[in-house]
Every structure is written in C-alpha cells, then in structure tokens.
Write an enzyme that holds these catalytic residues in place. Structure first.
Site, PDB file in Angstrom:
ATOM      1  N   ASN A  16     113.792  28.287 -57.403  1.00 54.37           N
ATOM      2  CA  ASN A  16     115.033  29.013 -57.654  1.00 54.37           C
ATOM      3  C   ASN A  16     114.757  30.490 -57.392  1.00 54.37           C
ATOM      4  O   ASN A  16     114.084  31.136 -58.184  1.00 54.37           O
ATOM      5  CB  ASN A  16     115.476  28.782 -59.116  1.00 54.37           C
ATOM      6  CG  ASN A  16     116.642  29.668 -59.502  1.00 54.37           C
ATOM      7  OD1 ASN A  16     117.300  30.265 -58.642  1.00 54.37           O
ATOM      8  ND2 ASN A  16     116.909  29.756 -60.798  1.00 54.37           N
ATOM      9  N   LYS A  18     116.750  32.923 -57.435  1.00 54.98           N
ATOM     10  CA  LYS A  18     117.599  33.866 -58.185  1.00 54.98           C
ATOM     11  C   LYS A  18     118.153  34.924 -57.209  1.00 54.98           C
ATOM     12  O   LYS A  18     118.434  34.586 -56.058  1.00 54.98           O
ATOM     13  CB  LYS A  18     116.818  34.469 -59.354  1.00 54.98           C
ATOM     14  CG  LYS A  18     116.183  33.371 -60.228  1.00 54.98           C
ATOM     15  CD  LYS A  18     115.597  33.862 -61.499  1.00 54.98           C
ATOM     16  CE  LYS A  18     115.002  32.672 -62.255  1.00 54.98           C
ATOM     17  NZ  LYS A  18     114.509  33.035 -63.584  1.00 54.98           N
ATOM     18  N   HIS A 106     122.273  27.282 -65.640  1.00 53.46           N
ATOM     19  CA  HIS A 106     121.026  28.041 -65.830  1.00 53.46           C
ATOM     20  C   HIS A 106     121.219  29.009 -66.996  1.00 53.46           C
ATOM     21  O   HIS A 106     122.303  29.566 -67.184  1.00 53.46           O
ATOM     22  CB  HIS A 106     120.672  28.801 -64.549  1.00 53.46           C
ATOM     23  CG  HIS A 106     119.291  29.363 -64.575  1.00 53.46           C
ATOM     24  ND1 HIS A 106     118.980  30.513 -65.256  1.00 53.46           N
ATOM     25  CD2 HIS A 106     118.129  28.909 -64.049  1.00 53.46           C
ATOM     26  CE1 HIS A 106     117.688  30.755 -65.128  1.00 53.46           C
ATOM     27  NE2 HIS A 106     117.143  29.793 -64.408  1.00 53.46           N
ATOM     28  N   GLU A 108     120.448  31.961 -67.383  1.00 51.09           N
ATOM     29  CA  GLU A 108     120.942  33.297 -67.000  1.00 51.09           C
ATOM     30  C   GLU A 108     122.449  33.264 -66.792  1.00 51.09           C
ATOM     31  O   GLU A 108     123.144  34.230 -67.100  1.00 51.09           O
ATOM     32  CB  GLU A 108     120.189  33.785 -65.742  1.00 51.09           C
ATOM     33  CG  GLU A 108     118.763  34.190 -66.096  1.00 51.09           C
ATOM     34  CD  GLU A 108     117.741  33.999 -64.996  1.00 51.09           C
ATOM     35  OE1 GLU A 108     118.111  33.889 -63.815  1.00 51.09           O
ATOM     36  OE2 GLU A 108     116.536  33.946 -65.335  1.00 51.09           O
ATOM     37  N   GLU A 178     114.352  24.391 -69.689  1.00 43.54           N
ATOM     38  CA  GLU A 178     113.813  25.741 -69.511  1.00 43.54           C
ATOM     39  C   GLU A 178     113.917  26.504 -70.823  1.00 43.54           C
ATOM     40  O   GLU A 178     114.988  27.041 -71.146  1.00 43.54           O
ATOM     41  CB  GLU A 178     114.612  26.483 -68.419  1.00 43.54           C
ATOM     42  CG  GLU A 178     114.509  25.847 -67.054  1.00 43.54           C
ATOM     43  CD  GLU A 178     114.714  26.858 -65.939  1.00 43.54           C
ATOM     44  OE1 GLU A 178     113.857  26.908 -65.058  1.00 43.54           O
ATOM     45  OE2 GLU A 178     115.708  27.607 -65.964  1.00 43.54           O
ATOM     46  N   GLY A 184     110.469  34.050 -66.924  1.00 42.23           N
ATOM     47  CA  GLY A 184     110.136  35.386 -66.428  1.00 42.23           C
ATOM     48  C   GLY A 184     109.290  36.204 -67.393  1.00 42.23           C
ATOM     49  O   GLY A 184     109.090  37.395 -67.208  1.00 42.23           O
ATOM     50  N   SER A 224     107.973  30.290 -66.247  1.00 41.42           N
ATOM     51  CA  SER A 224     106.646  30.814 -65.914  1.00 41.42           C
ATOM     52  C   SER A 224     105.694  29.747 -65.368  1.00 41.42           C
ATOM     53  O   SER A 224     104.510  29.728 -65.694  1.00 41.42           O
ATOM     54  CB  SER A 224     106.030  31.531 -67.122  1.00 41.42           C
ATOM     55  OG  SER A 224     106.836  32.637 -67.505  1.00 41.42           O
TER      56      SER A 224
HETATM   57  P1  13P Z   1     110.320  31.898 -63.899  1.00 39.15           P
HETATM   58  O1  13P Z   1     109.541  30.823 -63.200  1.00 39.15           O
HETATM   59  O2  13P Z   1     110.367  33.201 -63.154  1.00 39.15           O
HETATM   60  O3  13P Z   1     109.903  32.039 -65.337  1.00 39.15           O
HETATM   61  O4  13P Z   1     111.849  31.391 -63.908  1.00 39.15           O
HETATM   62  C1  13P Z   1     112.129  30.129 -64.389  1.00 39.15           C
HETATM   63  C2  13P Z   1     113.533  29.825 -64.036  1.00 39.15           C
HETATM   64  O5  13P Z   1     114.457  30.341 -64.641  1.00 39.15           O
HETATM   65  C3  13P Z   1     113.764  28.921 -62.911  1.00 39.15           C
HETATM   66  O6  13P Z   1     115.109  28.546 -62.857  1.00 39.15           O
END
Ligand code: 13P
Length: 263
Positions: A16, A18, A106, A108, A178, A184, A224
């Site tokens: 992903n 983003k 997601h 976010e 997640e 992140g 992560s």
């Molecule tokens: P990270 O791998 O950067 O922690 O992000 C995870 C994520 O939100 C994947 O959708």
C-alpha cells in the site's frame, strides 16, 4: 499452486503506497519489483501493489504490457457507481482498469476522513458487486489495546463490515488486521499478539459466515512489516499475508518481504 503454511490459503503480500510515488516513480517501482521477483515467488504467494489513483493506468500498462503477474490494487473507492461525488472514484471505474483488490476501511481513512463501519460495509459490498476483492481493514487504537478491548473492537468491525455479504463472498475476501499503533511507528505487534487477534477474526468469520468461509478467508497482518520481521509473522497459522506501507515503497525492500520464505 505451491503449498502454503496456512491450510491451503495462498498468502497475499500487498504493498500500500499510500500518498507516495507519482506515476513516473510508480512505473520505475513496479519495473524494478518485476526484475527482482521470480516465477517461484509468484507460485508461492500472490502479490499486489496499491498505488495512488493517478498512477493506476500507468501501472496497469506496465503490468499487462510486460506480463508481470503482480495484481493491481487500489487504496480506496466510493460505494456508488456514479453521481455527484466530487473527488471520488467508483468501483466500476477501478474494475475497468483491471484492478483486482481494493482496500476498504484503512485506519487512515477511518481516522482522518471519517469513514465509519457502515461506510466500510457499503464499500465492501460495492467492490464485490463490481467483481473485485475487498481488503477490509480492521484494527484497534493504542488506548483500546491498553484497556484490553482489542478483541471486542476488532470483532465489532468485522461483524459490521461483513453485514449482508454472502458466505461465499466472505470466504473469497481479504481482511487486514492493522493495529493502528503499529502503523508507520516502527512498532510491530509481536507474532503471538498478531496471531491472537487474527485468530479472533477467523472465529468471528466462522460465526457470521460459517466454517468454510473461515477456512478460506485470507487474513493479512499490517503495521511496520519489514524484511526482517516478515518470516516470523508469516509463520503464524492465522496470518495469510501482509499489508505493507513504508516497506513497500522501495522495490528492494518489498521484494525481500515477498521473498520472506528465504529469510
Ligand atoms: P506501515 O507498513 O508503513 O506501518 O503501514 C502499514 C499500513 O498501513 C499498510 O496499509
């Protein structure tokens, strides 16, 4: 299809991106990824990349033009087919680009853009109706983990997200666990903690859609994920893949994550 550690469910490793990589960078990234991945990798795992909307057509052209067996994914969509929804993209528009997987809910999107469980459910149903596979994300905040309400929170998200989805459809979709505090942040859930919640998710799927759906639904871990921690996460019986953010931006890192079997 190569045997997978988890009861025949072929692992799905998803990148992903983003809001990273313009369409030129996206083309370079998938080309480099394709040079690093081998037929043995594609036999062992499914791979998807989820670029921003503006990159989808360019990435589709590279994947199809070069016969790269990486699936095209999207990060988000609206639930309506068309209409006055400025800035939104519909599931049929994505299907027309041969998108296979669409992320729904997601954290976010939930936290920064106000998506609630009902909206996530509408998206899941709309993605399925357009012939694509949802990757439905669930996960708890740090306060919920510390308060001991992780299982309750995640179970409620799974139940709400799967409302009015047929058992057959549930069995074919992907759920991504997640933990929000691990995204992140450099903090990863321990393999045992991640397994525990993924086991709870499979149990909820069994309750709402039956044992068969629970056996075939694929559950990813995200938060992560790095080349150095993928193998131990993937060794867990209820973890069938990874949803990778930062670790998917660089094709060297992401190919090592996809090739976790060799770690
Ligand atoms: P990270 O791998 O950067 O922690 O992000 C995870 C994520 O939100 C994947 O959708």
């Amino acid at each position: 299809m190569a045997p997978s550690p988890a009861g025949g469910r072929k692992p799905l490793m998803s990148g992903n991106w983003k809001m990273h990589h313009n369409h030129f960078e996206a083309i370079q990234t998938v080309q480099k990824l394709s040079y690093r991945l081998t037929t043995a990798d594609y036999d062992a795992v499914d791979v998807s990349v989820h670029p921003p909307f503006t990159d989808l057509r360019s990435v589709q052209t590279v994947l199809e033009g070069d016969d790269v067996p990486v699936a095209l994914g999207a990060q988000h969509c609206h639930w309506e087919d068309k209409g006055a929804f400025t800035g939104e993209i519909s599931p049929p528009m994505l299907a027309k680009l041969n998108v296979t997987y669409v992320i729904a809910g997601h954290s976010e999107r939930r936290d920064l853009f106000g998506e609630d469980d009902e909206m996530v459910n509408r998206k899941v149903r709309a993605i399925l109706a357009a012939g694509m596979t949802p990757i439905m994300c669930v996960g708890e905040h740090l306060e919920e983990r510390e308060a001991g309400t992780t299982d309750e929170r995640v179970s409620a998200q799974v139940r709400a997200g799967l409302a009015d989805v047929s058992a057959g459809q549930v069995g074919a979709l992907v759920i991504a666990y997640e933990p929000i505090w691990a995204i992140g942040s450099g903090r990863t859930a321990t393999p045992d903690d991640a397994q525990a919640v993924c086991g709870v998710i499979r149990g909820v799927v069994s309750e709402v859609a039956g044992q068969e759906a629970a056996e075939t639904v694929r559950i990813q871990y995200g938060g992560s994920v790095k080349p150095t921690n993928t193998a131990e996460l993937m060794a867990q019986p209820d973890i069938d893949g990874a949803l990778v953010g930062g670790g998917s931006l660089d094709p060297d890192d992401f190919s090592r994550i996809v090739q976790y079997r060799e770690a």
